[in-house]
Design a protein around this motif. Structure first.
Motif, mmCIF file in Angstrom:
data_model
loop_
_atom_site.group_PDB
_atom_site.id
_atom_site.type_symbol
_atom_site.label_atom_id
_atom_site.label_comp_id
_atom_site.label_asym_id
_atom_site.label_seq_id
_atom_site.Cartn_x
_atom_site.Cartn_y
_atom_site.Cartn_z
ATOM 1 N N THR A 4 0.951 -1.494 0.059
ATOM 2 C CA THR A 4 -0.153 0.092 0.034
ATOM 3 C C THR A 4 0.764 1.238 -0.025
ATOM 4 N N LEU A 5 0.529 1.914 -0.988
ATOM 5 C CA LEU A 5 1.324 3.419 -0.939
ATOM 6 C C LEU A 5 0.817 4.358 0.165
ATOM 7 N N TYR A 41 6.182 7.083 -5.811
ATOM 8 C CA TYR A 41 5.990 7.789 -7.301
ATOM 9 C C TYR A 41 5.540 9.140 -6.694
ATOM 10 N N TYR A 42 5.309 10.132 -7.438
ATOM 11 C CA TYR A 42 5.133 11.629 -7.268
ATOM 12 C C TYR A 42 3.630 12.051 -7.805
ATOM 13 N N SER A 92 6.449 18.743 -4.925
ATOM 14 C CA SER A 92 6.937 17.409 -4.889
ATOM 15 C C SER A 92 8.415 17.383 -4.166
ATOM 16 N N ALA A 93 8.991 18.487 -4.267
ATOM 17 C CA ALA A 93 10.367 18.418 -3.674
ATOM 18 C C ALA A 93 10.383 18.597 -2.346
ATOM 19 N N SER A 94 9.474 19.115 -1.714
ATOM 20 C CA SER A 94 9.331 19.383 -0.368
ATOM 21 C C SER A 94 8.518 18.558 0.435
ATOM 22 N N LEU A 145 6.143 12.868 -2.259
ATOM 23 C CA LEU A 145 6.646 11.444 -2.860
ATOM 24 C C LEU A 145 5.531 10.459 -2.005
ATOM 25 N N TRP A 146 4.881 9.734 -2.965
ATOM 26 C CA TRP A 146 4.317 8.474 -2.297
ATOM 27 C C TRP A 146 5.187 7.225 -2.168
ATOM 28 N N SER A 147 5.110 6.282 -1.195
ATOM 29 C CA SER A 147 5.811 5.187 -1.198
ATOM 30 C C SER A 147 5.545 4.063 -0.205
#
Length: 441
Positions: free
Chosen positions: A53-54, A189-190, A220-222, A225-227
Motif C-alpha cells: 500500500t502506498l 511515485y510523485y 513534490s520536492a518538499s 512522494l508516495w512510497s
C-alpha cells in the motif's frame, strides 16, 4: 529481548486507541527487514492495508531532493555555496540581499530566512515548480540568510526548481532516474495518475475520508512522494550501508555529508544536516525525518546509524503522529535496547509576563498565555480546513524551554532573547517565530 513480531499486537492496539484507520511499519534490524500492517487504507472501501500500500511520506521527500542536489554536485554542475541566483538569474526574492546571497546550503539547512510555510497551487503540469517560484518575490524575508534555522518548505521548492533548470528535466524525472531506479525503489511515485492505479491509502479527518491529497505538484520536492514501507527501507539501507541494486547514486562521502550536522536546528530538532534532522533518544543520536501532509497522512523515518537500525511508520490520519512516536519509542527501547527517555523535572515558574504573547511565522503562530499563574501554549494554524491542536499547560524544564506538563520528557518550545535579554522569538515545531516582525515584506 522482544522480537519485532511482538510489535504487531501493540500496533493494532495503539492504532485502535488513537483512531488511526490504517498504518504500515517497516523495521530494519540485525540486517533483517520486517513489515507489519494494521487497519484499512480507506474507511469507505474497507480495503486492508498491506505491504504494497502506498502512503504519502510527506517531508521525508526533502531527503530525496537533497540527494538529487548532491548527485548534481558530484557531477560538477552545482555548488552548495554558490548563490542560487547564479543558476536562476530571474529569481525574485523580497529582500535584495537574500536574492544575492542565498545558497543551496542555506536551502538544504532551512536557513534561507524567507517564509517557509506557503500554499502555492500552480496546477499539475510540468511547469508547476517554475510557476510557484515565480511568486517567491511575495514571500517576506523574516530572518537574514544564515541567521537561524526555521523549517522552510518553500526553500525545498526552490531546491527542486534548481534541479530542474540545471538538468533540463522535470524534478520528478530527475529523482526517478538518479535515485529511485538505481535503488530499485519501484513502488515510489510523485504524480497522482501513477498512484491512483495502485493500492494506496487516503487521508482521513475524524475517521472520515478526506477527499483531497493535501498537496499540489509544486510540493513534490518538499513533500510529494508516495512510497511503501519496503521502498523506504531501501532508502534507509542505502544511507546506512551504501547498499544499492544498481550503480550507487551517491558516493559514501556525499551520503556522509548529507547526514553530518551543518548547524544547530530549532526545537523539536537539535541539529540539521543537508536535509536530514538530528534528535536524541536518551543516549542515542538519531538521524531522521518524517512528514505531515495537511494532517491527512503522517509518517516517521528514523535511523540509528551505529546500530544499522531503521524504522518507518506510515499512517493515514492526524492521529498517526501519536502512533508513530509510540512505535519508534517501542522499537528503540525493545529491539535496540536504548533506555527509555526520563521525564525532566519542572523548574520554578519565572515571570510569565515576559513570555506571554503571539509569535508568528506566516500562517502558523505560537500563542502563550498566563492562566491564573499557569503557562498555557497553543500552536495556531490560520489555514482553512487545518484544525489547530488544543492548547496545553506547559512547564519550564530548562532555561527558557518548556514542555507539556503532561509529558516532560523533552522540551517542545524554546524562547530566544535579543542582545538586551528580551524575549523576541520562539522555536516550536522546528520553526522560529517572531513577534510580528520581519526584515522586509
Amino acid at each position: 529481548m522482544p522480537d519485532v513480531q511482538d510489535l504487531q499486537g501493540v500496533l493494532d492496539e495503539w492504532a485502535r486507541e488513537a483512531g488511526v484507520p490504517g498504518a504500515v511499519v517497516g523495521v530494519l534490524h540485525d540486517g533483517r527487514e520486517s513489515v507489519l500492517t494494521t487497519g484499512v487504507s480507506s474507511v469507505d472501501t474497507g480495503l486492508a492495508v498491506d505491504a504494497g500500500t502506498l502512503f504519502m511520506i510527506g517531508s521525508t521527500s526533502k531527503t530525496f531532493a537533497a540527494a538529487a542536489v548532491l548527485a548534481l554536485v558530484e557531477d560538477g554542475v552545482l555548488d552548495l555555496d554558490k548563490p542560487v541566483v547564479e543558476y536562476l538569474p530571474g529569481l525574485k526574492l523580497a529582500d535584495p540581499v537574500a536574492r544575492k546571497t542565498v545558497t543551496l546550503r542555506h536551502l538544504l539547512t532551512h536557513s534561507a530566512g524567507f517564509l517557509g510555510d506557503v500554499d502555492l497551487d500552480t496546477g499539475w503540469g510540468d511547469d508547476a515548480l517554475a510557476r510557484a517560484v515565480e511568486q517567491f518575490g511575495d514571500l517576506p524575508q523574516i530572518f537574514p540568510p544564515g541567521e537561524v534555522f526555521s523549517y522552510c518548505n518553500a526553500g525545498f521548492q526552490l531546491v527542486g526548481r534548481v534541479v530542474e533548470v540545471v538538468s533540463g528535466e522535470p524534478f520528478e524525472d530527475v529523482v526517478r532516474a538518479r535515485l529511485l531506479e538505481p535503488l530499485s525503489m519501484t513502488e515510489s511515485y510523485y504524480l497522482p495518475w501513477d498512484v491512483l492505479t495502485r493500492r494506496h491509502a487516503v487521508g482521513h479527518v475524524d475517521q472520515a475520508v478526506a477527499h483531497t491529497v493535501g498537496l499540489t505538484r509544486a510540493d513534490s520536492a518538499s513533500g510529494g512522494l508516495w512510497s511503501t514501507a519496503a521502498d523506504q527501507l531501501k532508502w534507509a539501507r542505502f544511507f546506512l550501508t551504501g547498499e544499492s541494486a544498481g550503480e550507487p547514486p551517491l558516493s559514501a562521502a556525499a551520503r556522509d555529508l548529507m547526514r553530518s550536522p551543518q548547524r544547530k536546528a530549532a526545537l523539536r530538532f537539535e541539529e540539521v544536516g543537508l536535509s536530514w534532522l538530528h534528535t536524541t533518544h536518551g543516549p542515542a543520536r538519531l538521524v531522521r525525518h518524517g512528514g505531515n501532509v495537511s494532517n491527512l497522512q503522517l509518517s516517521e523515518f528514523v535511523t540509528l546509524p551505529e546500530e544499522n537500525f531503521a524504522v518507518t511508520v506510515l499512517t493515514n490520519s492526524a492521529a498517526g503522529a501519536e502512533l508513530g512516536r509510540k512505535v519508534v519509542d517501542w522499537c528503540l527501547e525493545q529491539l535496540v535496547g536504548v533506555p527509555p527517555v526520563a521525564s525532566l523535572p519542572p523548574r520554578p515558574t519565572p515571570s510569565l509576563g515576559e513570555y506571554s504573547g503571539r509569535y508568528e511565522t506566516g500562517q502558523l503562530a505560537f500563542e502563550v498565555t498566563d492562566r491564573d499563574g499557569a503557562l498555557w501554549a497553543q500552536l495556531v494554524a490560520d489555514v482553512e480546513d487545518f484544525p489547530s491542536p488544543p492548547p496545553f499547560e506547559a512547564v519550564f524544564v530548562a532555561d527558557d524551554a518548556i514542555a507539556p506538563a503532561a509529558d516532560t520528557r523533552a522540551p517542545t518550545a524554546r524562547f530566544l532573547r535579543n542582545e538586551h535579554g528580551e524575549v523576541t522569538s520562539v522555536e516550536f515545531g522546528g520553526r522560529t517565530a517572531r513577534r510580528r516582525a520581519t526584515v522586509t515584506g
